[in-house]
Design an enzyme around this catalytic site. Sequence first.
Site, PDB file in Angstrom:
ATOM      1  CB  CYS A 178       1.917  76.353  37.276  1.00 25.76           C
ATOM      2  SG  CYS A 178       2.293  76.078  35.267  1.00 25.76           S
TER       3      CYS A 178
ATOM      4  CB  THR B  98      -3.314  91.914  28.035  1.00 22.49           C
ATOM      5  OG1 THR B  98      -2.785  91.290  27.086  1.00 22.49           O
ATOM      6  CG2 THR B  98      -4.245  93.170  27.410  1.00 22.49           C
TER       7      THR B  98
ATOM      8  CG  ASP C  51       5.134  78.009  31.355  1.00 26.73           C
ATOM      9  OD1 ASP C  51       5.526  77.704  32.272  1.00 26.73           O
ATOM     10  OD2 ASP C  51       3.951  78.309  31.042  1.00 26.73           O
TER      11      ASP C  51
ATOM     12  CG  ASP D 100       1.550  79.433  27.569  1.00 23.34           C
ATOM     13  OD1 ASP D 100       0.575  79.266  28.461  1.00 23.34           O
ATOM     14  OD2 ASP D 100       2.623  79.727  27.931  1.00 23.34           O
TER      15      ASP D 100
ATOM     16  CG  HIS E 284      21.096  78.367  26.941  1.00 18.58           C
ATOM     17  ND1 HIS E 284      22.209  78.261  26.205  1.00 18.58           N
ATOM     18  CD2 HIS E 284      21.124  78.909  28.104  1.00 18.58           C
ATOM     19  CE1 HIS E 284      22.919  79.025  27.156  1.00 18.58           C
ATOM     20  NE2 HIS E 284      22.408  79.481  28.254  1.00 18.58           N
TER      21      HIS E 284
ATOM     22  CG  ASP F  59      -2.921  77.952  29.452  1.00 20.02           C
ATOM     23  OD1 ASP F  59      -2.735  79.262  29.975  1.00 20.02           O
ATOM     24  OD2 ASP F  59      -1.835  77.359  29.327  1.00 20.02           O
TER      25      ASP F  59
END
Length: 348
Positions: free
Chosen positions: A17, A48, A68, A91, A140, A227
């Site tokens: 991340c 948001t 993600d 998430d 994919h 998170d």
Amino acid sequence: MDATSVRLSTLAHGGGCGCKLDPGVLRTLLADQPLAGPFERLLVGNETSDDAAVWALDDGTCVIATTDFFTPMVDDPYDFGRIAATNAISDIYAMGGKPIMALAILGMPVGKVAPEIIAQILKGGASLCAEAGIPVAGGHSIDTPEPIYGLAVIGTCRRDEVRRNIDARTGDALILTKPLGVGIYSAAIKRAALPVGGYDEFIATTTRLNRIGAELARESDIHAMTDVTGFGLLGHGLELARGADLTVVIEAAAVPLLTHAETLARDGFITGASRRNWSAYGESVILPEGMPDWRCHLLTDPQTSGGLLVSCRPEQAETHLGAIRAAGFTEAAIIGRVEDGAPGVRVI
């Protein structure tokens, strides 16, 4: 070096991340984008900084959707797949839901990474999905300059169990479920400087599913969740504060850390993403006078597959903390509170 022995982390400019866009840049990019629009059943969209989108069905069930993916922060392909999958599934848990299926997202530099290594990445991701009780139902793949892997994940929950990052209330206690330091450990891994036992600790925290989020969402006194990932504790705390139009107070000494995180931070194992995070906060984050840089960088350290930041009624905070620890998050801690005031984060 041939394609069967390449170190995955050497093929990426960043990892985990930590390769997210600078939060300040992201805010600029999204500022003029059209909102998802007036759809009655779209309960959570792009208006948001929530962790996933939420759509309400006729029977009161909600569909939660997220995606993600990132570049490698470790060289072991199986571990890379496991970490990326855990992070993507998080998430869903952060919104209060349970995952039901995933689709794989894969980008690989063909010719630089051998097929058997790519297969191990996919197996690692599938193994974590199996642990979460969901299938990888498709996906994919494309040819890319850097290795990329992640998931699109679908989950469900009841409408009254949706938990957003904008609903914190004045007086709430803040609980963090996992220790900080993942980005710092990643920097040490790249320089072969992580102390003995550190890698096992790193893998244990980044592959621990945040399934406790779905259980917490059943409690009415859990008001908000998110998170903690690439923007660090301060960045995601700031999103919580801005969403609720309140002040988030973080007690620096109460924040749990991975075993070697403080020592490594003092020794300069700081990521570029940590510095970008800090520069994006501006005057919205207030630090105590004399706070050393290494401690500041622990709070801005980009987490990959980090813990949940939970905002709850203060009278029930110890009870919820006990339940979180009993679920395997033994280092979870109460790290602060929510107060009236201008939207921002104050560290004490």
